[in-house]
Design an enzyme around this catalytic site. Structure first.
Site, PDB file in Angstrom:
ATOM      1  CD  GLN A  11      -6.786  -3.121   5.541  1.00 17.49           C
ATOM      2  OE1 GLN A  11      -7.297  -3.633   4.562  1.00 17.49           O
ATOM      3  NE2 GLN A  11      -6.460  -3.806   6.604  1.00 17.49           N
ATOM      4  N   GLY A 144      -6.680  -1.005  -4.256  1.00 19.58           N
ATOM      5  CA  GLY A 144      -7.544  -0.366  -5.241  1.00 19.58           C
ATOM      6  C   GLY A 144      -7.924   1.046  -4.836  1.00 19.58           C
ATOM      7  CB  THR A 179      -1.406  -7.278   0.325  1.00 22.39           C
ATOM      8  OG1 THR A 179      -1.217  -6.091  -0.435  1.00 22.39           O
ATOM      9  CG2 THR A 179      -0.625  -7.174   1.613  1.00 22.39           C
ATOM     10  CG  ASN A 206       4.332  -2.620   3.720  1.00 25.15           C
ATOM     11  OD1 ASN A 206       4.402  -1.736   4.562  1.00 25.15           O
ATOM     12  ND2 ASN A 206       3.187  -3.064   3.256  1.00 25.15           N
ATOM     13  CG  ASN A 228       0.542   0.814  10.245  1.00 25.34           C
ATOM     14  OD1 ASN A 228       1.183   0.739   9.204  1.00 25.34           O
ATOM     15  ND2 ASN A 228      -0.682   0.345  10.360  1.00 25.34           N
ATOM     16  CD  GLU A 254      12.446  26.295   4.994  1.00 29.95           C
ATOM     17  OE1 GLU A 254      13.461  25.954   5.595  1.00 29.95           O
ATOM     18  OE2 GLU A 254      11.567  27.011   5.494  1.00 29.95           O
TER      19      GLU A 254
END
Length: 449
Positions: A11, A144, A179, A206, A228, A254
């Site tokens: 996700q 997971g 979460t 986060n 995001n 590099e």
């Protein structure tokens, strides 16, 4: 061309993928259906953007990317979203049942069923490349699929494409905002498995991003979209040199050469500036010197740790927009004199600089202000070991009581893998500690024995 293939797993990976491709399309003037917009010819003065997009016979541009999740809901949003025509249906791969926040399900039971299909799709993408440079892998540590399936995929990619670089963008579980209860387990298992397969891993915490959204962008309650979009700006800055022409361009390999002194010490700290909302940017100058110095503020970092307690091994500054080398040299000289930056003694002040003339693009209606210039700093510092220490501590608290372990063993894992992974991370913490100790101290110790 030096193509890069992006793989978005789970996700978190898919949702960051959405934000990134939305931004890449804007940056290159590509519309939601993959055709060129009116501005495209101005922006893409050469075909550098083909490192990330492939062109079909009828003038469509398709991202060189695969999105994988073991359950369908998140990828279904892409299939029905604004950019549904951008991706080839075969690039969006979903399973039937998810990994349920369980590394063992993602890596062993459920993941095993999808891995060959995914590798087959990746093989199709690599066949379309003339000079594949490497893979960018987006995933979270805590989920997971993000932990288990990614580590399985990395192992297989190492087998199939041994020498190609693999860079990770990994979402580190936030210390406060969790979460899943088992995040520490998943994180440590996946880090242990992918440590030898990953060439360079950019971690994004986060919580650090939450704080930046709250503090710098005045968003009271940041959503994942806010997070995001900020992450996509950073990914864009890191990959800009691959997609645009510039004065000092930086190749994927590099990065590794300049940032990774030892194979295991491959977790650079990412800092980005300026992160300002439109209201503030209107009243600020944001010169090269200013944005450079704000890179050394812990507030601009993507992982919560304190570089003032650590030492720098390497530092790479990627500028974009209206920046000239002279300004950069002055800014860096100022930093060297006034900052309390400590480099390890075996690596004298090494700053690597990249300059790219394409100014940062912002998503319309997004939170970030349109600015003339921005900088992304990638630094390899021993301070990031703090992040591992936090995670290891949480792992220990649960593992001492063997809490939740039966879920993993029930999916075919052995309990020994837990202790093995934990020992590997203890070794990683030790590696960071040793790298930071001065070399001349060690010589003195040797004489005493």
């Amino acid at each position: 061309m030096r193509e890069c293939i992006s793989v978005h797993v789970g996700q978190a990976g898919v949702q960051i993928g959405n934000a990134c491709w939305e931004l890449f399309c804007l940056e290159h003037g590509i519309q939601a259906d993959g055709t060129f917009g009116t501005q495209a010819s101005k922006i893409n003065d050469d075909d550098s953007f083909t490192t990330f997009f492939s062109e079909t016979g009828n003038g469509k541009h398709v991202p060189r990317a695969v999105m994988v999740d073991l359950e369908p809901t998140v990828v279904d949003e892409v299939r029905a979203g604004t950019y549904r025509q951008l991706f080839h249906p075969e690039q969006l791969i979903t399973g039937k049942e998810d990994a349920a926040n369980n590394y063992a399900r993602g890596h062993y039971t459920v993941g095993k069923e999808s891995i060959d299909l995914v590798l087959d799709r990746i093989r199709k993408l690599t066949d379309a490349c003339s000079g594949l440079q490497g893979f960018l892998i987006f995933h979270s540590f805590g989920g997971g699929t993000g932990s288990g399936f990614t580590s399985l995929l990395m192992e297989r990619l190492s087998l199939d494409y041994g020498k190609k670089s693999k860079l990770e963008f990994a979402i580190y579980p936030a210390p406060q905002v969790s979460t899943a209860v088992v995040e520490p387990y998943n994180s440590i298992l996946t880090t242990h498995t992918t440590l030898e397969h990953s060439d360079c891993a950019f971690m994004v915490d986060n919580e650090a991003i939450y704080d930046i959204c709250r503090r710098n962008l005045d968003i009271e309650r940041p959503t994942y979209t806010n997070l995001n979009r900020l992450i996509s700006q950073i990914v864009s800055s890191i990959t800009a040199s691959l997609r645009f022409d510039g004065a000092l361009n930086v190749d994927l390999t590099e990065f590794q050469t300049n940032l990774v002194p030892y194979p295991r010490i491959h977790f650079p700290l990412v800092t980005y500036a300026p992160i300002v909302s439109a209201e503030k940017a209107y009243h600020e100058q944001l010169s090269v010197a200013e944005i450079t110095s704000s890179c050394f503020e812990p507030n601009s970092q993507m992982v919560k740790c304190d570089p003032r307690h650590g030492k720098y091994m390497a530092c790479c500054m990627l500028y974009r927009g209206d920046v000239v080398p002279k300004d950069v040299n002055v800014a860096i000289a100022a930093i060297k004199t006034k900052r309390t930056i400590q480099f390890v003694d075996w690596c004298p002040t090494g700053f690597k600089v990249g300059i790219n003339y394409q100014p940062p693009t912002v998503v319309p209606g997004g939170d970030l202000a349109k600015v003339q210039r921005a900088v992304c700093m990638l630094s390899n510092t021993t301070a990031i070991a703090e992040a591992w220490a936090r995670l290891d501590h949480k792992f220990d608290l649960m593992y001492a009581k063997r809490a939740f372990v039966h879920w993993y063993v029930g999916e075919g894992m052995e309990e020994g893998e837990f202790s093995e992974a934990r020992e590997d991370l203890a070794a990683l913490e030790k590696d960071y500690e040793e790298v930071g100790t001065d070399s001349f101290e060690e010589e003195n110790e040797g004489e005493e024995f």
